[in-house]
Scaffold this active site. Structure first.
Site, PDB file in Angstrom:
ATOM      1  N   LYS A 199      -9.461   7.654  -9.255  1.00 43.83           N
ATOM      2  CA  LYS A 199     -10.079   6.613  -8.684  1.00 43.83           C
ATOM      3  C   LYS A 199     -11.582   7.124  -9.074  1.00 43.83           C
ATOM      4  O   LYS A 199     -11.805   8.356  -9.338  1.00 43.83           O
ATOM      5  CB  LYS A 199     -10.018   6.120  -7.332  1.00 43.83           C
ATOM      6  CG  LYS A 199      -8.409   5.747  -7.078  1.00 43.83           C
ATOM      7  CD  LYS A 199      -8.228   4.250  -7.775  1.00 43.83           C
ATOM      8  CE  LYS A 199      -6.795   3.985  -7.672  1.00 43.83           C
ATOM      9  NZ  LYS A 199      -5.950   3.743  -6.728  1.00 43.83           N
TER      10      LYS A 199
HETATM   11  C1  LIG Z   1      -4.920   3.005  -5.793  1.00 48.02           C
HETATM   12  C2  LIG Z   1      -4.518   1.837  -5.334  1.00 48.02           C
HETATM   13  C3  LIG Z   1      -4.233   1.651  -3.722  1.00 48.02           C
HETATM   14  C4  LIG Z   1      -3.585   2.641  -3.181  1.00 48.02           C
HETATM   15  O1  LIG Z   1      -4.421   4.038  -3.205  1.00 48.02           O
HETATM   16  P1  LIG Z   1      -3.476   5.302  -2.875  1.00 48.02           P
HETATM   17  O2  LIG Z   1      -4.873   6.078  -2.329  1.00 48.02           O
HETATM   18  O3  LIG Z   1      -2.962   5.625  -4.153  1.00 48.02           O
HETATM   19  O4  LIG Z   1      -2.523   5.154  -1.808  1.00 48.02           O
HETATM   20  C5  LIG Z   1      -4.259   0.484  -3.380  1.00 48.02           C
HETATM   21  N1  LIG Z   1      -4.441  -0.737  -3.849  1.00 48.02           N
HETATM   22  C6  LIG Z   1      -5.167  -0.556  -5.342  1.00 48.02           C
HETATM   23  C7  LIG Z   1      -5.577  -1.898  -5.927  1.00 48.02           C
HETATM   24  C8  LIG Z   1      -4.983   0.574  -5.985  1.00 48.02           C
HETATM   25  O5  LIG Z   1      -5.539   0.683  -7.141  1.00 48.02           O
END
Ligand SMILES: *Cc1c(COP(=O)(O)O)cnc(C)c1O
Length: 378
Positions: free
Chosen positions: A186
């Site tokens: 991210k």
């Molecule tokens: C990555 C993501 C999540 C979940 O996050 P994690 O930290 O991987 O559990 C939830 N919603 C969206 C839109 C995402 O891109």
């Protein structure tokens, strides 16, 4: 030339000594869970997003869950979410026992189509989860109005949108609460699993803190039902180091996006992402679409992806199957054709490499190879 889809090593190399020092400090402290680095990170992250509280968690998925859990969403309730998002958005509802109700996305913003939300609201509807997909804020003002009119909660999924802005307001405080992900890929990534929820509501923040730690305010006194959704100190320490660079990195992502635009905007065979007038996009992803006819678009997209891969360019699909067509939601009764915009995006969308460390030569190379593909095809 090689252009990987993601290059986490390039970033680590730049901040290696700071990161290693921060992790070593945690090891020396032997305070591994919710330690001082987590608290410091929480307050700095909240400040950067102009929001009162940030509560560090074990993942963004846990953020999706705890947001709805703390709001009292339960079995029998319905939660509105966009059909085009990562599956975790829907787990927030299902883990509470509630039913996800999907809405198509808007053809320009790729976020929930605000004009289609009211059609699915009924007495069971308790919340709307607005996802700021690919790094672009959803069109929040109409959603705030709808939420007010029907007396339902507006929750943000800001997993892909750290520091993004809607009409000059930062995401994270636009609804009753917001979840963030710090998954390594991210825009702000931990070195393991991590996430957070933010809110301006004092009472809700207190609930988040309790639920993430077994429903307790003090050890072995469990006031609420809860779970273990705590952030690790090592992740807090890593995130605190990285947070200092986030603004700079975000501007670099925007630089890459605008360079792609300069190099590709005249290419008729593809559609570039649109930065909406109300949005400051933070380009977690740069998703283009091939403009081919409906019966050809998936084939052309797949061929383009293969061609780029053969030339050393990594790409991604976000997301190849919209949620209403996922096998796990078969019982909800949706079918192909229900959400044409999301379905089109799934068939014709292709994510190009985008990260702060991408060089101008790499960007030019990607653009040139895309042009070459369409030249050859004719
Ligand atoms: C990555 C993501 C999540 C979940 O996050 P994690 O930290 O991987 O559990 C939830 N919603 C969206 C839109 C995402 O891109």
């Amino acid at each position: 030339m090689q252009v990987p889809f993601l290059d986490l090593k390039a970033q680590y190399k730049q901040i290696k000594s700071e990161i290693n020092k921060a992790i070593t400090e945690v090891l020396e402290s032997t305070s591994f869970i919710l330690g001082k680095p987590v608290q410091e990170f929480e307050s700095e992250f909240a400040k950067m997003h102009d929001v009162k509280h940030c509560v560090g968690l074990s993942s963004g998925t846990d953020g999706n869950h705890i947001a709805l859990w703390a709001l009292g969403i339960k079995s029998g309730d319905e939660v509105i979410i966009p059909a085009n998002t990562f599956i975790a958005t829907a787990w927030g509802a299902t883990l509470c026992g509630a039913k996800p109700v999907f809405v198509d996305c808007h053809p320009e913003s790729y976020n929930i189509d605000t004009e289609k939300v009211e059609n699915v609201i009924n007495k069971k509807t308790k919340a709307i989860v607005a996802v700021h997909l690919y790094g672009q804020p959803a069109d929040i003002d109409p959603l705030i109005e709808i939420a007010r009119e029907y007396n339902i909660y507006l929750v943000e999924d800001a997993a892909q949108a750290h520091l993004a802005e809607y009409k000059g307001r930062k995401v994270g405080g636009l609804g009753i609460c917001a979840s963030f992900s710090f998954y390594p890929g991210k825009n702000l990534g931990a070195y393991g699993e991590a996430g957070a929820v933010t809110t301006n509501d004092d009472e809700l923040a207190q609930k988040f803190r309790m639920i993430r730690d077994h429903g307790s305010v003090k050890k072995y006194t469990h006031v609420l039902l809860g779970h273990n959704y705590r952030m690790e100190s090592i992740q807090g320490a890593v995130l605190k180091v990285k947070l200092k660079y986030l603004e700079k990195w975000t501007e670099e992502r925007r630089r890459v996006a605008s360079r792609y635009r300069e190099l590709l905007s005249d290419l008729e065979e593809i559609k570039l992402p649109v930065e909406m007038p109300y949005a400051k996009h933070v380009y977690h992803l740069f998703v283009i679409q091939v403009n081919s006819k409906p019966d050809k678009r998936q084939e052309v997209r797949d061929k383009l992806q293969r061609f780029l891969n053969e030339n050393g360019i990594g790409t991604g699909l976000h997301y190849p199957v919209p949620l209403h067509l996922q096998p796990c939601f078969k019982e909800l009764g949706y079918k192909r054709g229900d959400f044409p915009v999301s379905e089109q995006l799934a068939e014709s969308g292709l994510s190009l490499p985008i990260y702060p460390e991408l060089t101008d030569e790499q960007i030019e190379y990607v653009a040139e190879k895309i042009r070459e593909f369409f030249r050859r095809k004719c």
